[in-house]
Design an enzyme around this catalytic site. Sequence first.
Site, short mmCIF file in Angstrom:
data_model
loop_
_atom_site.label_atom_id
_atom_site.label_comp_id
_atom_site.label_asym_id
_atom_site.label_seq_id
_atom_site.Cartn_x
_atom_site.Cartn_y
_atom_site.Cartn_z
N SER A 143 60.55 50.34 14.86
CA SER A 143 60.04 50.14 16.23
C SER A 143 60.64 48.85 16.76
O SER A 143 60.99 47.95 15.98
CB SER A 143 58.52 50.01 16.19
OG SER A 143 58.05 49.48 17.42
N TYR A 156 50.78 46.54 12.75
CA TYR A 156 51.95 47.36 13.07
C TYR A 156 53.23 46.54 13.00
O TYR A 156 54.21 46.94 12.37
CB TYR A 156 51.76 47.94 14.47
CG TYR A 156 52.75 48.99 14.89
CD1 TYR A 156 52.72 50.27 14.35
CD2 TYR A 156 53.70 48.72 15.88
CE1 TYR A 156 53.62 51.25 14.77
CE2 TYR A 156 54.61 49.69 16.30
CZ TYR A 156 54.56 50.95 15.75
OH TYR A 156 55.44 51.92 16.18
N1 LIG Z 1 56.17 57.08 20.19
C1 LIG Z 1 56.63 55.84 20.33
O1 LIG Z 1 56.65 55.28 21.43
C2 LIG Z 1 57.16 55.10 19.13
C3 LIG Z 1 57.79 53.87 19.36
C4 LIG Z 1 58.29 53.15 18.28
C5 LIG Z 1 58.15 53.65 17.00
N2 LIG Z 1 57.54 54.85 16.78
C6 LIG Z 1 57.44 55.32 15.42
O2 LIG Z 1 57.93 56.63 15.31
C7 LIG Z 1 57.28 57.30 14.23
C8 LIG Z 1 56.82 58.65 14.70
O3 LIG Z 1 55.83 58.46 15.68
P1 LIG Z 1 55.59 59.55 16.85
O4 LIG Z 1 55.77 58.85 18.11
O5 LIG Z 1 56.35 60.77 16.55
O6 LIG Z 1 54.01 59.74 16.67
P2 LIG Z 1 53.17 61.02 16.25
O7 LIG Z 1 51.77 60.56 16.21
O8 LIG Z 1 53.54 62.16 17.13
O9 LIG Z 1 53.68 61.35 14.78
C9 LIG Z 1 53.31 60.59 13.66
C10 LIG Z 1 53.28 61.49 12.46
O10 LIG Z 1 52.98 60.72 11.30
C11 LIG Z 1 52.04 61.45 10.52
N3 LIG Z 1 51.29 60.54 9.65
C12 LIG Z 1 50.46 59.51 9.99
N4 LIG Z 1 49.94 58.95 8.88
C13 LIG Z 1 50.44 59.64 7.82
C14 LIG Z 1 50.26 59.56 6.42
N5 LIG Z 1 49.47 58.63 5.86
N6 LIG Z 1 50.91 60.45 5.64
C15 LIG Z 1 51.73 61.37 6.18
N7 LIG Z 1 51.95 61.51 7.50
C16 LIG Z 1 51.30 60.64 8.30
C17 LIG Z 1 51.16 62.15 11.55
O11 LIG Z 1 50.45 63.21 10.97
C18 LIG Z 1 52.21 62.59 12.56
O12 LIG Z 1 52.79 63.79 12.18
C19 LIG Z 1 56.16 56.37 13.77
O13 LIG Z 1 56.56 55.71 12.58
C20 LIG Z 1 56.01 55.39 14.92
O14 LIG Z 1 55.53 54.15 14.51
C21 LIG Z 1 57.04 55.59 17.83
#
Ligand SMILES: NC(=O)c1ccc[n+]([C@@H]2O[C@H](COP(=O)([O-])OP(=O)(O)OC[C@H]3O[C@@H](n4cnc5c(N)ncnc54)[C@H](O)[C@@H]3O)[C@@H](O)[C@H]2O)c1
Length: 256
Positions: A143, A156
């Site tokens: 991130s 985070y």
């Molecule tokens: N969406 C954003 O703006 C954004 C920005 C920067 C970073 N990210 C990162 O991208 C990644 C994906 O996020 P996203 O936006 O797709 O969110 P999302 O909530 O759609 O997906 C997150 C996924 O992680 C899974 N998860 C959470 N805890 C878990 C665990 N203990 N074991 C197994 N699976 C687990 C959830 O079930 C879900 O499928 C994350 O690491 C997040 O920090 C997202």
Amino acid sequence: MSRRVALVTGAESGIGAACARTLARNGHDIGVLYYQDDALAEATLAAVVEAGGRGVTVRADVSQEHEVESAYDTVVAALGPPTVLVNSAGINQSGVTVAAMSFAQWKHMFGADLDGAFLTSRRFVRELAKVKAPSGRIVNISSIHAEDVRAGAADYCAAKGALRRLTETLSLEVARAGITVNAVAPGMILTPMNARAVSDADWRRKLEADIPIGRAGTAEEVAELVAFLASDKAAYITGATLTIDGGLSLLLALGA
Ligand SMILES: NC(=O)c1ccc[n+]([C@@H]2O[C@H](COP(=O)([O-])OP(=O)(O)OC[C@H]3O[C@@H](n4cnc5c(N)ncnc54)[C@H](O)[C@@H]3O)[C@@H](O)[C@H]2O)c1
């Protein structure tokens, strides 16, 4: 050309699901690691199959060593050893200050956003050494908050910062084995993690006003970058973190 095998965590939702779909279109069979929602994981698998791939869904909490090992066994048995690993599983910042944060919350974040990547990456490099694979690709979804901190997000920011250092350190350890280890650092991406921005257009526009490109990103845009890093074309990139944020993280001088 024979298909490759990719294991994607967090593959039932958001960026992970988009990575699974994109990698399937690019010739990969997919281990769909998911956590909470069977139906969403099946939807990802259906998209993989529609793209011409094979796949298997496996439920695992990535913070639990035995669950990761067992899920990995299932993927290897069904598809063969993955040569691509995408760590997308994660939870969002808690919005809780350090003073108010429980130790359980802190550990919960580190379990999902850091320990998971350690556990899957360790098994990945062990497995590739066992089968003497000539190359491999690990892509961690970090991130912009790995570098740019905000109050109420110590859990985070610290977990993503550590994920970056894990990416860099591991890249040195496995470089001679032909394995590259990189991270992608998204800004504001429209996924369930940003539920309010997805469902509330006014709120989204307010946030998008601060993004130089003028809009939030999509999971598909992140997935295209991940797929590039997972490809042969990215063979000389390792230990890197590639930012994908529409310029958001360059605005640190605002108000200066
Ligand atoms: N969406 C954003 O703006 C954004 C920005 C920067 C970073 N990210 C990162 O991208 C990644 C994906 O996020 P996203 O936006 O797709 O969110 P999302 O909530 O759609 O997906 C997150 C996924 O992680 C899974 N998860 C959470 N805890 C878990 C665990 N203990 N074991 C197994 N699976 C687990 C959830 O079930 C879900 O499928 C994350 O690491 C997040 O920090 C997202």
